[in-house]
Structure formats: C-alpha cells, structure tokens
Scaffold this motif. Structure first.
Motif, PDB file in Angstrom:
ATOM      1  N   ILE A 132       0.824  -1.265  -0.034  1.00 13.63           N
ATOM      2  CA  ILE A 132      -0.098  -0.056   0.048  1.00 13.63           C
ATOM      3  C   ILE A 132       0.906   1.243  -0.169  1.00 13.63           C
ATOM      4  O   ILE A 132       0.699   2.099  -0.711  1.00 13.63           O
ATOM      5  CB  ILE A 132      -0.904   0.153   1.337  1.00 13.63           C
ATOM      6  CG1 ILE A 132      -1.822  -1.136   1.109  1.00 13.63           C
ATOM      7  CG2 ILE A 132      -1.642   1.411   1.242  1.00 13.63           C
ATOM      8  CD1 ILE A 132      -2.772  -1.411   2.423  1.00 13.63           C
ATOM      9  N   PHE A 133       1.750   1.317   1.120  1.00 10.43           N
ATOM     10  CA  PHE A 133       2.265   2.641   1.197  1.00 10.43           C
ATOM     11  C   PHE A 133       3.830   2.498   0.536  1.00 10.43           C
ATOM     12  O   PHE A 133       4.197   3.638   0.506  1.00 10.43           O
ATOM     13  CB  PHE A 133       2.493   3.114   2.623  1.00 10.43           C
ATOM     14  CG  PHE A 133       1.184   3.169   3.185  1.00 10.43           C
ATOM     15  CD1 PHE A 133       0.399   4.297   2.992  1.00 10.43           C
ATOM     16  CD2 PHE A 133       0.577   2.253   3.936  1.00 10.43           C
ATOM     17  CE1 PHE A 133      -0.798   4.687   3.734  1.00 10.43           C
ATOM     18  CE2 PHE A 133      -0.645   2.335   4.556  1.00 10.43           C
ATOM     19  CZ  PHE A 133      -1.255   3.485   4.433  1.00 10.43           C
ATOM     20  N   GLN A 134       4.399   1.705   0.211  1.00  7.92           N
ATOM     21  CA  GLN A 134       5.784   1.310  -0.052  1.00  7.92           C
ATOM     22  C   GLN A 134       5.863   0.368  -1.010  1.00  7.92           C
ATOM     23  O   GLN A 134       5.617  -0.919  -0.686  1.00  7.92           O
ATOM     24  CB  GLN A 134       6.698   1.306   1.292  1.00  7.92           C
ATOM     25  CG  GLN A 134       8.199   1.321   0.616  1.00  7.92           C
ATOM     26  CD  GLN A 134       9.078   1.151   2.081  1.00  7.92           C
ATOM     27  OE1 GLN A 134       8.657   0.887   3.077  1.00  7.92           O
ATOM     28  NE2 GLN A 134      10.470   1.757   1.859  1.00  7.92           N
ATOM     29  N   GLY A 135       6.386   0.630  -2.194  1.00  5.17           N
ATOM     30  CA  GLY A 135       6.862  -0.491  -3.069  1.00  5.17           C
ATOM     31  C   GLY A 135       8.007  -1.444  -2.791  1.00  5.17           C
ATOM     32  O   GLY A 135       9.022  -0.985  -2.397  1.00  5.17           O
ATOM     33  N   HIS A 136       7.968  -2.527  -3.044  1.00  4.42           N
ATOM     34  CA  HIS A 136       9.074  -3.471  -2.647  1.00  4.42           C
ATOM     35  C   HIS A 136       9.375  -4.449  -3.947  1.00  4.42           C
ATOM     36  O   HIS A 136      10.210  -5.271  -3.911  1.00  4.42           O
ATOM     37  CB  HIS A 136       8.577  -4.447  -1.686  1.00  4.42           C
ATOM     38  CG  HIS A 136       8.559  -3.763  -0.356  1.00  4.42           C
ATOM     39  ND1 HIS A 136       7.352  -3.469   0.233  1.00  4.42           N
ATOM     40  CD2 HIS A 136       9.506  -3.255   0.544  1.00  4.42           C
ATOM     41  CE1 HIS A 136       7.464  -2.751   1.273  1.00  4.42           C
ATOM     42  NE2 HIS A 136       8.722  -2.424   1.681  1.00  4.42           N
ATOM     43  N   GLN A 137       8.597  -4.102  -5.185  1.00  2.00           N
ATOM     44  CA  GLN A 137       8.663  -4.873  -6.471  1.00  2.00           C
ATOM     45  C   GLN A 137       9.805  -4.615  -7.214  1.00  2.00           C
ATOM     46  O   GLN A 137      10.484  -3.495  -6.721  1.00  2.00           O
ATOM     47  CB  GLN A 137       7.798  -4.805  -7.049  1.00  2.00           C
ATOM     48  CG  GLN A 137       6.364  -5.463  -6.410  1.00  2.00           C
ATOM     49  CD  GLN A 137       6.478  -6.785  -5.825  1.00  2.00           C
ATOM     50  OE1 GLN A 137       6.841  -7.425  -6.555  1.00  2.00           O
ATOM     51  NE2 GLN A 137       5.721  -7.095  -4.761  1.00  2.00           N
ATOM     52  N   GLU A 138      10.283  -5.279  -7.951  1.00  3.06           N
ATOM     53  CA  GLU A 138      11.418  -5.058  -8.849  1.00  3.06           C
ATOM     54  C   GLU A 138      11.379  -3.696  -9.682  1.00  3.06           C
ATOM     55  O   GLU A 138      12.006  -3.009  -9.970  1.00  3.06           O
ATOM     56  CB  GLU A 138      11.763  -6.196  -9.924  1.00  3.06           C
ATOM     57  CG  GLU A 138      12.984  -6.154 -10.518  1.00  3.06           C
ATOM     58  CD  GLU A 138      14.236  -6.110  -9.779  1.00  3.06           C
ATOM     59  OE1 GLU A 138      15.305  -5.528 -10.005  1.00  3.06           O
ATOM     60  OE2 GLU A 138      14.164  -7.025  -8.578  1.00  3.06           O
TER      61      GLU A 138
ATOM     62  N   GLU B 273       8.557   4.890  -1.560  1.00  2.00           N
ATOM     63  CA  GLU B 273       7.409   5.548  -0.902  1.00  2.00           C
ATOM     64  C   GLU B 273       6.507   5.872  -2.333  1.00  2.00           C
ATOM     65  O   GLU B 273       6.697   6.641  -2.971  1.00  2.00           O
ATOM     66  CB  GLU B 273       7.595   6.493  -0.233  1.00  2.00           C
ATOM     67  CG  GLU B 273       6.541   7.213   0.761  1.00  2.00           C
ATOM     68  CD  GLU B 273       7.133   8.124   1.765  1.00  2.00           C
ATOM     69  OE1 GLU B 273       6.027   8.694   2.341  1.00  2.00           O
ATOM     70  OE2 GLU B 273       7.987   8.602   1.589  1.00  2.00           O
ATOM     71  N   ARG B 274       5.214   5.385  -2.122  1.00  2.00           N
ATOM     72  CA  ARG B 274       4.280   5.714  -3.005  1.00  2.00           C
ATOM     73  C   ARG B 274       3.629   7.193  -2.780  1.00  2.00           C
ATOM     74  O   ARG B 274       3.560   7.438  -1.768  1.00  2.00           O
ATOM     75  CB  ARG B 274       3.159   4.572  -3.116  1.00  2.00           C
ATOM     76  CG  ARG B 274       3.621   3.384  -3.305  1.00  2.00           C
ATOM     77  CD  ARG B 274       2.511   2.138  -3.685  1.00  2.00           C
ATOM     78  NE  ARG B 274       2.905   0.785  -3.660  1.00  2.00           N
ATOM     79  CZ  ARG B 274       3.296   0.366  -5.027  1.00  2.00           C
ATOM     80  NH1 ARG B 274       3.506   1.176  -6.033  1.00  2.00           N
ATOM     81  NH2 ARG B 274       3.843  -0.895  -4.954  1.00  2.00           N
ATOM     82  N   ASP B 275       3.046   7.733  -4.222  1.00  2.00           N
ATOM     83  CA  ASP B 275       2.399   8.875  -3.931  1.00  2.00           C
ATOM     84  C   ASP B 275       1.014   8.597  -3.152  1.00  2.00           C
ATOM     85  O   ASP B 275       0.502   7.623  -3.058  1.00  2.00           O
ATOM     86  CB  ASP B 275       2.367   9.609  -5.242  1.00  2.00           C
ATOM     87  CG  ASP B 275       1.624   8.812  -6.463  1.00  2.00           C
ATOM     88  OD1 ASP B 275       0.529   8.094  -5.973  1.00  2.00           O
ATOM     89  OD2 ASP B 275       2.064   8.871  -7.582  1.00  2.00           O
ATOM     90  N   VAL B 276       0.522   9.687  -2.846  1.00  3.60           N
ATOM     91  CA  VAL B 276      -0.895   9.765  -2.342  1.00  3.60           C
ATOM     92  C   VAL B 276      -2.128   9.022  -2.877  1.00  3.60           C
ATOM     93  O   VAL B 276      -2.604   8.277  -2.220  1.00  3.60           O
ATOM     94  CB  VAL B 276      -1.485  11.212  -1.672  1.00  3.60           C
ATOM     95  CG1 VAL B 276      -2.651  11.407  -0.731  1.00  3.60           C
ATOM     96  CG2 VAL B 276      -0.208  11.819  -0.784  1.00  3.60           C
TER      97      VAL B 276
ATOM     98  N   ALA C 144      -5.632   4.507  -3.425  1.00  2.00           N
ATOM     99  CA  ALA C 144      -6.190   3.430  -4.074  1.00  2.00           C
ATOM    100  C   ALA C 144      -5.953   2.032  -3.743  1.00  2.00           C
ATOM    101  O   ALA C 144      -6.696   1.112  -3.932  1.00  2.00           O
ATOM    102  CB  ALA C 144      -5.688   3.693  -5.770  1.00  2.00           C
ATOM    103  N   ARG C 145      -4.556   1.746  -3.350  1.00  2.00           N
ATOM    104  CA  ARG C 145      -4.227   0.339  -2.886  1.00  2.00           C
ATOM    105  C   ARG C 145      -4.836   0.039  -1.540  1.00  2.00           C
ATOM    106  O   ARG C 145      -5.130  -1.138  -1.440  1.00  2.00           O
ATOM    107  CB  ARG C 145      -2.650   0.389  -2.761  1.00  2.00           C
ATOM    108  CG  ARG C 145      -2.157   0.404  -4.292  1.00  2.00           C
ATOM    109  CD  ARG C 145      -0.493   0.328  -4.099  1.00  2.00           C
ATOM    110  NE  ARG C 145      -0.060   0.287  -5.407  1.00  2.00           N
ATOM    111  CZ  ARG C 145       0.442  -1.084  -6.035  1.00  2.00           C
ATOM    112  NH1 ARG C 145       0.199  -2.200  -5.265  1.00  2.00           N
ATOM    113  NH2 ARG C 145       1.064  -1.174  -7.213  1.00  2.00           N
TER     114      ARG C 145
END
Length: 503
Positions: free
Chosen positions: A262-268, A273-276, A281-282
């Motif tokens: 939701i808040f932080q991406g860990h994928q390749e 940190e994701r935007d608001v 949405a997630r």
C-alpha cells in the motif's frame, strides 16, 4: 481553481483535529499584501527591488566592477523568531540636505552601466531612526528622554556604507508561518506517541488471538531421542476449534496486506514510497478484497477480539494515509506561500523552514527540513514512512510467514526439514528424490552433501516450530508426502497407479 480554494477543499477530507493544525494560508496571503504596502512606503516597490537586489551582469564591454547587489535581503534569528531585514549599500545625497531626514540611495558602481541604479528613497524619519540604530551608526548624544536618534542632528556625510531596515510586516509573516509549523510539530509528536501506544496494544491483542498449537495441552514436541522421523504426525483437529485461535486467519490477512504494497513498493519495477493517490487506491482495494473474503467466509474471524483488532489495524492504516495527505497539502501550501511571497514582493525566495514531516531515523521529535524534495537529505525519512515501518516491523513478525520456511525445490513448507552439512534446508521428499537420482551436490551451493544425508540430518527444533506455527500446512504437506511415497512404491512394484477402475 485558485490554490486557496483547493487547499480548503483538501483540508475538508481530513479529520477535524488535522484541519485545526493546518497552515492558515489565507491569513498569510493578507500579510503578503501588508508587506508590499510597507515596501512601497519605503520607496522599494517590487519593480525597484527587482533591479536593486539583482547582482550586476559581468558580461559585455561595460561590465560592472562591483559584483555585489545594492539591496541584500536577509533573515536574522532574533530571540525566538526570524527577523527579515534589508541591508542597503548607501551614499549620502548632498542635494537633499534641506529635507527633514536625509534621503538615501544605493551606491552606484563605478562603471557607466550601473549609473541608472541610483535611486533616492523617501525613508520616513521613524524608519530612518530604527535603521540607524540597527546599523550601529555613531551619532551625537540624544536627549535623555528619547531613546531614538533625532534626525535633525544627523549629518548626511556621516551616514554608514550600509543601512539596515527591519521589515515589520515581513516579520509578522514569518512569525505566523513558523509558529504554525512549530505548533504542528508539537501536535504530531503527540499523535506519533499515540500511534505507537495503540500499535503496542494491537500487537498484544493479535498475539493473544493468533496463538500457536503449543498453547493447547494436545501439543507434544518431537525429540531426536524419543521420536522416529518416519512416524511424525500432525493433529487433524483444526487449531481454531481446539484453542480458539485465529492464527491462520491473521496469516491470510497479513499475506493479503503484504501483497497490496500500500504505502511502499518492494517490487523490482518500483521501490520506494508511493504517492498519495496510489496509496489511497491500494488501501481501498485491500479493504474491499478483505471485506469480500470475510463475507464469503474465505477468511473467518472466530474470536471476538480479532474483529476488534482488525478494525484497529484498518484505522491505523487510515491514519497513515491521512497523515500522508496532510503532509502533502502542508508542504504544498508552504511552498506556494513562500513562492507567492517572493513573487509579490520581489524579495528573494526564503530558505527551507523547519518541518514536522521529515525526521531523522530514531528521532522522537519533529524534525528537520521541509519543502523542496531536491534538498532532502538521504538520512531523513518522512513521518508517514516511519509509521508504516513501525506498523510492519511490529505486527507482521507476530505471525511467521510460510515463505520463510519453504523448500527451495518444491516451494512448499519444508516439513520434516532436512538440514545438510552445508547448512541448507530441504523437505524430506525433495531430498529423497535427489538421492534416488544420484544427485550428490547441494542444489544451492553445489557442496557434495546430498548422498550423505540421513536421519541424523533432521532439524528437530525447526520441525517442532513448523508443527507449532503451521499446523494446517504441515498436515497438508505430510499427507502429500505420504501419497507421493505410496505412488513411487507402487511404481517400483510395477503396479498401475492411475487409480481404481470400477468394472
């Protein structure tokens, strides 16, 4: 749409306590109008300041020999606030000696190209007195009942090279802005402490409802001294029924939460940190999917305390999202008002201000630098990101994740775990298959440890841990191993294992 209206609409989407702590954008706009009026009264309109505060050009035939600007805008720390002021480079104007107070003008540079920058300033007497005191100008002794310098005693030829003019309206502007940010900092320190307190209580609640099999009297650990690896079994009675535990339920919830990112991406393809908008949405997608599975019965909350804990878990995530929104809108309002201040007054853009939204790791207080992302230190983190890390590092380890205990060959739970001499771990069925094929090298490090493995390589501590925390998965894996072993045995005897045929 003007930003002030957009700002007000964005604040309406936040909880009331956050709205009350927001920067007063409209009040700051009114103070900017007062600053412009004050500068106009000093003869320093935006047009004049734009010409005087800009350093002369150093190109061309008539380049200036003096590279300094005629007006310098500076922010000085005075007591508990910032005091903006103008530093003017002066020379006395003998032609104006008949005026009540000496008129002043920025000193021109020697070159011809700068002669048009000489401008007389109609400074009021009270402003001139204050400026001279700030500049520490030597003057005749004033009357005993007056702390100010009497303008009739001033000699234009004794004026200093520089004159410092404090800006009262600009001081009010920065005091209002910094007081708002400092008040917000104190508020966020309290909210962060409340968040951490709630998080610790939630951790205790989830721990009490996601209990492992060892919390029941029917759990019996295995030992290399009293147990035979060939006779390992797992109770077929569901843990949730025998101990009123929602261990498997919370494992599914946390698995779904980690997949949502939701808040932080860990994928390749995306890390950080994701935007608001993306985070919101997630979070909505995660909540919708969770409610769908709860309504279908795929995920069941058997313990009442689990339902309360789940609501608290969702509330904490909503708080983090609101904090992200508030952080974004406050940073944008601060950036916009400082930019408007520079544009309307022609004064240089103010430096970065203290912000409660960017903190150093391990700091319990509000912290360091706001506004321009390009100047943010790599050693600082946003407050919302720290809250996310606290939530994931506190709650997710409560329930062990199956991926941390899986066999690298079959990717299933490595039940009946065999640890080779090279320390790598595999499930017993995969190891038996490797030995039957005559593979002698470890699939991970290629050490010759496969064929020498036997019952002494069973990791009994990990076997008991898996039986304790993964009873459903261990039971399923054990049944799958038994079916595969029976099929292999019948195939070796030449029997058809395609199934029973009814004639």
């Amino acid at each position: 749409m003007h930003f002030s209206k957009k700002y007000a609409e964005l604040l309406l989407t936040l909880p009331p306590e956050l709205r009350e702590s927001a920067v007063q954008y409209r009040q700051l706009k009114k103070l900017i109008h007062q600053i412009v009026a004050e500068l106009d009264a000093l003869g320093l309109s935006p047009v004049v300041l734009h010409r005087l505060a800009r350093p002369p050009h150093d190109k061309g035939k008539h380049r200036d020999l003096d590279p300094l600007p005629r007006v310098i805008y500076e922010l000085t720390a005075v007591a508990d606030h910032l005091e903006p002021r103008l530093r003017l480079r002066l020379h006395p104007d003998p032609s104006s000696s008949d005026q009540p107070g000496p008129s002043t003008s920025p000193a021109p540079a020697p070159a011809q190209s700068s002669s048009d920058l000489t401008i007389s300033l109609p400074l009021p007497p009270d402003v001139l007195r204050t400026a001279l005191i700030s500049s520490s100008v030597p003057h005749p002794h004033p009357p005993a009942d007056s702390p100010l310098v009497p303008t009739e005693h001033l000699d234009p030829t004794t004026l200093p090279a520089e004159l410092i003019i404090p800006l009262a309206s600009d001081t009010a502007f920065f005091r209002t802005l910094t007081d708002a940010l400092n008040s917000l900092a104190a508020y966020l320190v309290t909210k962060r402490a409340d968040f951490e307190t709630t998080l610790r209580a939630l951790s205790h609640d989830i721990t009490s409802v996601a209990r492992p099999s060892s919390s029941t009297s029917s759990f019996h650990p295995y030992s290399p001294f009293s147990s035979d690896p060939a006779n390992i079994s797992v109770s077929s009675r569901p843990l949730a029924i025998s101990s009123r535990s929602d261990l498997d339920t919370w494992r599914q919830i946390f698995q779904l939460y980690m997949e949502a990112d939701i808040f932080q991406g860990h994928q390749e393809r995306f890390r950080g940190e994701r935007d608001v908008e993306d985070a919101e949405a997630r979070l909505n997608a995660f909540t919708s999917e969770l409610n769908h599975r709860l309504s279908k019965g795929t995920i069941k909350l058997r313990v009442k305390q689990s339902r309360i804990a789940l609501k608290t878990f969702l509330d904490l995530n909503t708080f983090i999202l609101d904090m992200r929104k508030f952080q974004h809108v406050t940073a944008e309002a601060t950036r916009k008002i400082l930019k408007k201040h520079a544009k309307r007054t022609a004064l240089p853009l103010a430096p970065d201000l203290t912000s409660p939204f960017v903190v150093t790791p391990g700091s319990q207080d509000s912290a360091l630098v706001l506004s321009r992302p390009s100047v943010r230190s790599s050693e600082t983190l946003s407050l919302s990101l720290i809250l996310v890390q606290a939530l994931t590092e506190t709650l997710l380890p409560i329930v062990p994740h199956i991926d941390d205990y899986s066999c690298v060959i079959c990717t299933g739970l490595a039940f009946k775990p065999i640890r080779l001499r090279c320390s790598h771990l595999f499930c017993v069925r995969c190891l038996v298959k490797l030995q039957k094929r005559g593979e002698k090298h470890c699939p991970i490090c290629r050490a010759p440890t496969v064929l020498s493995a036997d019952r002494s390589n069973v990791d009994w501590a990990l076997l008991n841990f898996m039986k304790d925390w993964f009873p459903l998965e261990a039971k399923k894996k054990l049944q799958q191993n038994e079916r595969e072993a029976a099929q292999e045995e019948m195939q070796e005897l030449g029997w058809d294992v395609r199934g029973c045929v009814v004639m």
